[in-house]
Design a protein around this motif. Structure first.
Motif, short mmCIF file in Angstrom:
data_model
loop_
_atom_site.label_atom_id
_atom_site.label_comp_id
_atom_site.label_asym_id
_atom_site.label_seq_id
_atom_site.Cartn_x
_atom_site.Cartn_y
_atom_site.Cartn_z
N ASN A 1 -7.48 15.95 -18.23
CA ASN A 1 -6.56 14.90 -17.76
C ASN A 1 -6.90 14.44 -16.35
N ASP A 2 -7.14 15.41 -15.46
CA ASP A 2 -7.51 15.07 -14.08
C ASP A 2 -8.82 14.29 -14.07
N ALA A 3 -9.79 14.77 -14.84
CA ALA A 3 -11.11 14.12 -14.84
C ALA A 3 -11.01 12.71 -15.40
N THR A 4 -10.15 12.52 -16.41
CA THR A 4 -9.97 11.19 -16.97
C THR A 4 -9.41 10.25 -15.91
N PHE A 5 -8.40 10.72 -15.20
CA PHE A 5 -7.80 9.89 -14.15
C PHE A 5 -8.84 9.52 -13.09
N LEU A 6 -9.59 10.53 -12.63
CA LEU A 6 -10.49 10.30 -11.49
C LEU A 6 -11.72 9.46 -11.86
N ALA B 1 -8.13 16.32 -5.93
CA ALA B 1 -7.64 15.61 -7.11
C ALA B 1 -6.15 15.33 -6.96
N ASN B 2 -5.40 16.35 -6.52
CA ASN B 2 -3.94 16.17 -6.40
C ASN B 2 -3.58 15.10 -5.38
N TRP B 3 -4.31 15.06 -4.27
CA TRP B 3 -4.02 14.02 -3.27
C TRP B 3 -4.29 12.63 -3.84
N LEU B 4 -5.40 12.50 -4.58
CA LEU B 4 -5.74 11.19 -5.13
C LEU B 4 -4.76 10.76 -6.21
N MET B 5 -4.33 11.73 -7.04
CA MET B 5 -3.43 11.38 -8.15
C MET B 5 -1.99 11.24 -7.67
N GLY B 6 -1.68 11.86 -6.51
CA GLY B 6 -0.31 11.82 -6.00
C GLY B 6 -0.16 10.77 -4.91
N THR B 7 -0.31 11.25 -3.66
CA THR B 7 -0.03 10.40 -2.50
C THR B 7 -0.81 9.08 -2.50
N TYR C 1 0.66 5.23 -3.11
CA TYR C 1 0.47 4.20 -2.09
C TYR C 1 -0.15 2.94 -2.71
N LEU C 2 -1.18 3.13 -3.53
CA LEU C 2 -1.86 1.99 -4.13
C LEU C 2 -0.91 1.23 -5.04
N ARG C 3 -0.14 1.98 -5.83
CA ARG C 3 0.76 1.33 -6.78
C ARG C 3 1.84 0.54 -6.05
N GLU C 4 2.44 1.18 -5.02
CA GLU C 4 3.52 0.50 -4.28
C GLU C 4 3.03 -0.78 -3.62
N ASN C 5 1.76 -0.76 -3.18
CA ASN C 5 1.24 -1.94 -2.46
C ASN C 5 0.40 -2.84 -3.34
N ILE D 1 4.96 16.54 5.84
CA ILE D 1 4.72 15.59 6.93
C ILE D 1 3.36 14.91 6.77
N ALA D 2 2.37 15.69 6.32
CA ALA D 2 1.02 15.12 6.16
C ALA D 2 1.03 14.01 5.12
N ALA D 3 1.72 14.27 4.00
CA ALA D 3 1.74 13.28 2.90
C ALA D 3 2.76 12.18 3.17
N GLY D 4 3.61 12.38 4.17
CA GLY D 4 4.61 11.38 4.49
C GLY D 4 4.25 10.63 5.76
N GLU D 5 4.83 11.08 6.88
CA GLU D 5 4.70 10.36 8.14
C GLU D 5 3.25 10.17 8.59
N LEU D 6 2.46 11.25 8.53
CA LEU D 6 1.09 11.15 9.04
C LEU D 6 0.25 10.21 8.17
N PHE D 7 0.40 10.36 6.85
CA PHE D 7 -0.34 9.48 5.92
C PHE D 7 0.03 8.02 6.18
N ASN D 8 1.31 7.76 6.33
CA ASN D 8 1.76 6.38 6.56
C ASN D 8 1.22 5.80 7.86
N GLN D 9 1.10 6.65 8.86
CA GLN D 9 0.53 6.18 10.14
C GLN D 9 -0.97 5.95 10.02
N LEU D 10 -1.62 6.84 9.29
CA LEU D 10 -3.08 6.74 9.14
C LEU D 10 -3.46 5.47 8.38
N VAL D 11 -2.64 5.10 7.41
CA VAL D 11 -2.88 3.87 6.66
C VAL D 11 -2.86 2.66 7.62
#
Ligand code: ADP
Ligand code: MG
Length: 480
Positions: free
Chosen positions: A317-322, A346-352, A356-360, A390-400
């Motif tokens: 499943n992960d490999a199919t997604f990636l 894989a989890n970062w790409l499939m999650g956070t 982000y990509l979908r929302e935007n 915090i990494a997947a929230g505030e920091l990620f949002n700032q880094l974007v």
């Protein structure tokens, strides 16, 4: 009733090649330009105009052939397919009939139940697109836009190996994925740069003799392909059950009714009188040219899927997604190269990242953070410097927003570091427990599940910065 019949499907897929210029002249290939602004005597078919083959288009066709394991025809040539239609001012389409550029080959798909199926290709040939007739609502006139005339196409023709509408759609997706990986076609079905005809027949289950086929023309969405085939399956079964005959005909699919309807029958079909185009030289694909194209082939989805499951030990499943698109697959590999464990990448790409990509409403190639920078951010979590939340929230949002700034500098500026100060955390814990004496009593009388509640309170009190492992140790100590 359908149980008594086997559905047989063969697809003919047209993919517009993403070359700068047309198949036989220098007019630009571009969607949505001012009508009839991208034409020349060659694409308009003026008498005496001399076509010249676009070498890039031939290379693109060869790439697709190599990706599908086809034999590349060393000597191939173009034919004229003669017919009259207003979107074809030349009176013939330049295509390949007897000697297409690629023959044979196969593509493997995963059926709905995960089962692997091989779909053989009959051929891949090159041809040119026609112009477009335009009918405006409330206007009885027909308009013609010849910008598309002469746009390079490849047509991928399968053997009648598909047995369900779902498999046909899965196969179509696999082909679209391939042309996108190869960067030879944008795969945009809405704009018509990727479209499909389906040949459909039924035969009594157990029979080895195919029934008469019907061709459904020019479908431009995966859903329509499925719907049209399913409708046709029922229609043909019904006819046979009632002792009626199936006519060899060309049908159209109506998105409004979800049904197919007859357009022309075999009897009234054109005789195209194919013959080799005398204005075009045959194409000779020598070993040297072929090898230079081979060397430029990117890694393909099947290869990457295999690598992701067997080397990186990801689930299917992960490999199919990636491997869904090339950018995501390469990004994943880049994260792993920057020493982030595969499953975590894989989890970062499939999650956070995916959220982000979908929302935007963005594609992976528009993702602003580089793999090395996201790798640094993830490393801060792995080092226990920053909490995952915090990494997947505030920091990620700032880094974007400022993808050029190193994540550690951003974290410092925003004061996001995880708090592992024992005295500080103990004080915060004591304060929380004092405020909820009844919950503390409940915990002590056996409701151990309340630990989560206390942790949550601590997270709130420290804005998510409390080191989770240390916090839970300190909490338990304070409670016992
Ligand atoms: P035609 O002579 O009508 O052009 P081809 O043999 O060239 O037919 O096949 C065209 C397409 O129709 C191919 O994709 C092929 O797989 C498919 N096809 C051929 N026969 C059948 C059939 N009996 N049922 C479904 N698809 C078929
Ligand atoms: Mg044919």
């Amino acid at each position: 009733m359908k149980n008594n019949y086997t559905l047989v499907i063969g697809l003919e897929i047209h993919a517009q090649l993403q070359t700068k210029s047309k198949m036989f002249c220098t007019d630009a290939v571009q969607f949505g330009a001012e009508p009839n602004s991208l034409t020349s005597p060659i694409s308009l078919g003026h008498p005496g105009a001399m076509p010249v083959v676009n070498k890039k288009a031939v290379e693109f066709a060869i790439k697709m052939g190599l990706a599908c394991g086809c034999k590349i025809n060393e000597l191939n040539y173009f034919d004229r397919k003669n017919y009259f239609y207003p979107d074809l001012p030349k009176g013939y389409q330049t295509t390949q009939d007897k000697a297409p550029i690629c023959v044979g080959g196969a593509v493997e798909i995963r059926s709905g139940n995960g089962e692997k199926k091989t779909v053989r290709l009959n051929r891949i040939h090159m041809e040119e697109d026609a112009g477009k007739l335009i009918h405006l609502e409330g206007n009885a006139d027909s308009f013609i836009d010849l910008n598309r005339a002469g746009t390079p196409l490849i047509e991928i023709v399968t053997e009648p190996d598909l047995r369900s509408a779902g498999d046909a759609s899965t196969f179509l997706m696999a082909i679209r994925k391939l042309v996108r990986y190869l960067e030879i076609c944008d795969g945009n079905m809405e704009e018509g740069s990727f479209r499909c005809d389906a040949n459909v027949s039924v035969m009594p289950t157990g029979s080895t003799e195919y029934g008469k086929k019907v061709e459904i023309k020019n479908m431009n969405s995966f859903r329509f392909v499925q719907k049209a085939i399913d409708f046709e399956f029922s229609r043909q079964c019904n006819l046979l059950e009632n002792g009626a005959e199936i006519l060899s005909e060309t049908r159209m699919f109506s998105a409004e009714t979800g049904e197919t309807y007859a357009m022309r029958s075999k009897e009234t079909m054109n005789d195209y009188r194919y013959f080799p185009d005398p204005d075009l030289q045959p194409i000779f694909v020598d070993e040297k040219w072929l090898n230079s194209i081979r060397e430029k082939m990117p890694p393909l989805p099947a290869f990457l899927f295999e690598k992701f499951t067997s080397h990186y030990l990801l689930t299917e499943n992960d490999a199919t997604f990636l491997t869904e698109n090339r950018e995501t697959a390469l990004y994943f590999e880049a994260l792993c190269l920057s020493k982030i464990p595969a499953k975590i990448s894989a989890n970062w790409l499939m999650g956070t990242v995916q959220s982000y990509l979908r929302e935007n409403n963005l594609e992976m190639n528009q993702f602003p953070i580089s793999a090395s920078s996201l790798g640094e951010l993830i490393q801060l979590v792995l080092d226990n410097t920053i909490s995952h939340t915090i990494a997947a929230g505030e920091l990620f949002n700032q880094l974007v927003l400022s993808p050029e700034t190193p994540p550690i500098n951003l974290a410092e500026k925003l004061n996001l570091f995880q708090n592992s100060d024992e005295a500080f955390l103990k004080e915060a814990i004591d304060k929380i427990l004092l405020q909820m004496p009844d919950k503390v009593a409940a915990y002590k009388s056996g409701k151990k599940g309340l630990l989560g509640l206390f942790m949550g309170e601590l997270k709130k009190a420290t804005q998510g910065k409390a080191d989770p492992r240390l916090s839970s140790q300190l909490l338990e100590r304070a409670l016992n």
